[in-house]
Design an enzyme around this catalytic site. Structure first.
Site, PDB file in Angstrom:
ATOM      1  N   LYS A 196       0.839  -1.200   0.000  1.00 25.05           N
ATOM      2  CA  LYS A 196       0.000   0.000   0.000  1.00 25.05           C
ATOM      3  C   LYS A 196       0.873   1.248   0.000  1.00 25.05           C
ATOM      4  CE  LYS A 196      -4.060  -1.680   2.527  1.00 25.05           C
ATOM      5  NZ  LYS A 196      -5.008  -1.481   1.411  1.00 25.05           N
TER       6      LYS A 196
ATOM      7  N   ARG B 181     -10.541 -11.250   1.443  1.00 22.01           N
ATOM      8  CA  ARG B 181     -11.345 -12.305   0.828  1.00 22.01           C
ATOM      9  C   ARG B 181     -10.650 -13.662   0.918  1.00 22.01           C
ATOM     10  NH1 ARG B 181     -11.332  -9.038  -4.764  1.00 22.01           N
ATOM     11  NH2 ARG B 181     -11.132  -7.356  -3.246  1.00 22.01           N
TER      12      ARG B 181
END
Ligand code: BES
Ligand code: ZN
Ligand code: MG
Length: 531
Positions: free
Chosen positions: A307, A381
């Site tokens: 990130k 996920r």
């Protein structure tokens, strides 16, 4: 100038003489209010008509207090140059010996109720906001005990007050701490006092559940590692008695062939855990358990798909789903809601390391499906896939997962509502109803095959962990991905990344991690228990 200074000194001198006199006299008659640090919150309703000379109406509590003090509230309000508007609060002193201060707050119109376009009970939410602002102001001036006007909805009043007082300050010097304020429900002598007290207690329990989630979310990731999360939640939930906690370690996770979960944990020196909690209220009304699943990434660097640095600290709250599940269980236990609920919380860090999963790696989930991990920052996920598969083995009546899953849901809905994906219209209706009553709202999102097609195209595996559509519909493709790991007829996925933090969106939550939508999920479960 000199003259006015002399005058002021003179005034001050006279005042202190007066004060000494009063003190000596008071000592004989009653405890002086100034030593009690006890405040009172009283509500007012705005006039129903937009008519300048209409005066506000009193709540039952305010009316009683006004009578008791020989119309002091009326008198002080008349001294104000303008009527209070919704959300405004004024503090008055010396109205009554029992309270050193009284905050009079304008709640809004008494007639405020469910608003179709807002999708929310506006009456309840304006009570939360008014009580929150009053309690904060009384805390500010040093009150440590505050009695709160139930304003016709003791539950909402208790929520507003207790949510407003939350602060995460355990890592700051004690001398800078905000003092603890104890709230109680003001006795307005309504005939159904028992019911009012019950509502007040429920509101406090709901707020405590949300505040527990906020506490976990605020904790920095070096303190709240997966193992510390397990300890903290275990201690807190075991104290409420109706929960039993099982801690699954790496060996067990491997034995279950949860390759997708493990692929995220690989890059970290912290051990992963799967926390399993079994909650049973007295006389549960359901046969098969209701399953809750929460994303527990205690820190998300993005992994090799690193990130950008701006705001990366906020990724300490990437266990928000896990925190809200924990807060929900805490409240369920304290309310003794008659349900059987099982919770599954996968916990690990998403780190950058020589052992980290690399873009393009293929991993195998518990249900045997292979996943190409094209972006290691789509890690939520991956851990949920295995947790959902495991939850299914208990044959639950419903699976509800919560996850700070995508930045895309923040783009879509901001902090206005949680994004909800579900295959069950009836469950959606219960959840939406719950959100309109708690003020922590839900918004339904699509589970179209359109999105499924975008995650089932993969060069090397059955599924890709990012959609082929790039950033478009990012929250929808994440939901479509999760759907590949659920066969249950009743499944709900809540993308809570947009409501993770409060800027100044919700007036009764201070800035920081929000613990949303804990209260809505508790309310939803209560609705299910009453079917
Ligand atoms: N934890 C983030 C999602 C997130 C973003 C939560 C902002 C709270 C605030 C998640 O793991 C993530 O990084 N998602 C990616 C998915 C993408 C790579 C497909 C995202 O949203 O960018
Ligand atoms: Zn994440
Ligand atoms: Mg990520």
């Amino acid at each position: 100038m000199a003259a006015s200074l002399r005058h002021m000194r003179g005034t001050k001198h006279r005042l202190s003489r007066l004060w000494r006199g009063l003190r000596d006299c008071n000592a004989a008659c009653f405890t002086t209010s100034a030593t009690r640090n006890k405040g009172l919150v009283l509500g007012l309703f705005e006039p129903e008509e937009e008519n300048d000379n209409a005066s506000p109406s009193f709540t039952r509590a305010t009316q009683n207090f006004d009578d008791k003090t020989k119309q002091k509230v009326t008198h002080h309000l008349q001294l104000l140059k303008k009527n209070l508007k919704k959300g405004q609060t004024r503090i008055f002193y010396d109205l009554d010996p029992e309270y050193s201060s009284v905050a009079v707050t304008c709640v809004g119109k008494k007639s405020a109720t469910y608003d179709e376009v807002e999708g929310m009970d506006m009456g309840r939410d304006q009570i939360r906001a008014a009580v929150a602002s009053s309690v904060r102001q009384l805390q500010d001036i040093g009150e440590t005990e505050v009695s709160v006007d139930p304003c016709g909805d003791a539950e909402a009043a208790a929520e507003g007050g207790h949510l407003a007082l939350f602060v995460y300050q355990e890592l700051k010097a004690e001398k800078s701490h905000q003092a603890h304020v104890n709230l109680e429900c003001f006795n307005d002598y309504s005939s159904n006092r028992d019911k009012v007290i019950k509502q007040w207690k429920r509101g406090k329990i709901l707020a405590d559940g949300q505040n527990f989630a906020r506490h976990l979310m605020e904790m920095p990731a070096n303190k709240l590692t997966p193992s510390h999360f397990v300890d903290l939640v275990n201690t807190r939930l075991t104290n409420t008695n109706r929960c039993s906690v099982t801690v699954r370690d790496r060996k067990w996770i491997e034995s279950q062939k949860m390759g997708s979960f493990l692929s995220v944990a690989k890059g970290s020196v912290e051990e992963p855990f799967l926390l399993e909690v079994d909650y049973k209220g007295d006389n549960p009304s359901n046969q098969n358990p209701l399953a809750l699943v929460g994303k527990g990434i205690t820190f998300d660097t993005g992994g090799i798909s690193l990130k950008p640095p701006a705001d990366m600290d906020k990724m300490r709250a990437d266990m928000g789903g896990a925190a809200c599940v924990s807060g929900t269980l805490l409240a369920l236990g304290n309310l003794n809601i008659p349900l059987h609920v099982k919770a599954f919380i996968p916990l690990c860090e998403n780190m950058v390391d020589g052992r980290s999963t690399k873009p393009g790696d293929v991993v195998t989930a518990m249900n045997g499906k292979t996943i190409q991990v094209d972006n290691t920052d789509a890690e939520g996920r991956l851990i949920l896939a295995d947790a959902l598969c495991y939850a299914e083995t208990f044959n639950p009546e419903l699976i509800l997962d919560m996850a700070t899953l995508t930045g895309a849901i923040d783009v879509a809905l901001g902090a206005g509502a949680t994004g909800v994906y579900t295959n069950s219209l009836s469950m959606w209706e219960y959840l939406q109803k719950a959100g309109s009553s708690t003020g922590d709202r839900m918004w339904r999102m699509p589970l179209f095959n359109h999105y499924t097609k975008q995650v089932t195209k993969s060069d090397l595996a059955d599924i890709n962990n990012i959609g082929s559509g790039g950033r478009s519909g990012g929250s929808c493709t994440a939901a479509a991905f999760l759907r590949e790991f659920v066969t249950n007829k009743q499944w709900m996925h809540l993308d809570i990344a947009g409501v993770m933090m409060n800027k100044s969106d919700v007036p009764y939550l201070s800035k920081g991690m929000a613990g949303r939508p804990t209260r809505t999920v508790v309310e939803f479960l209560q609705l299910l228990s009453q079917r």
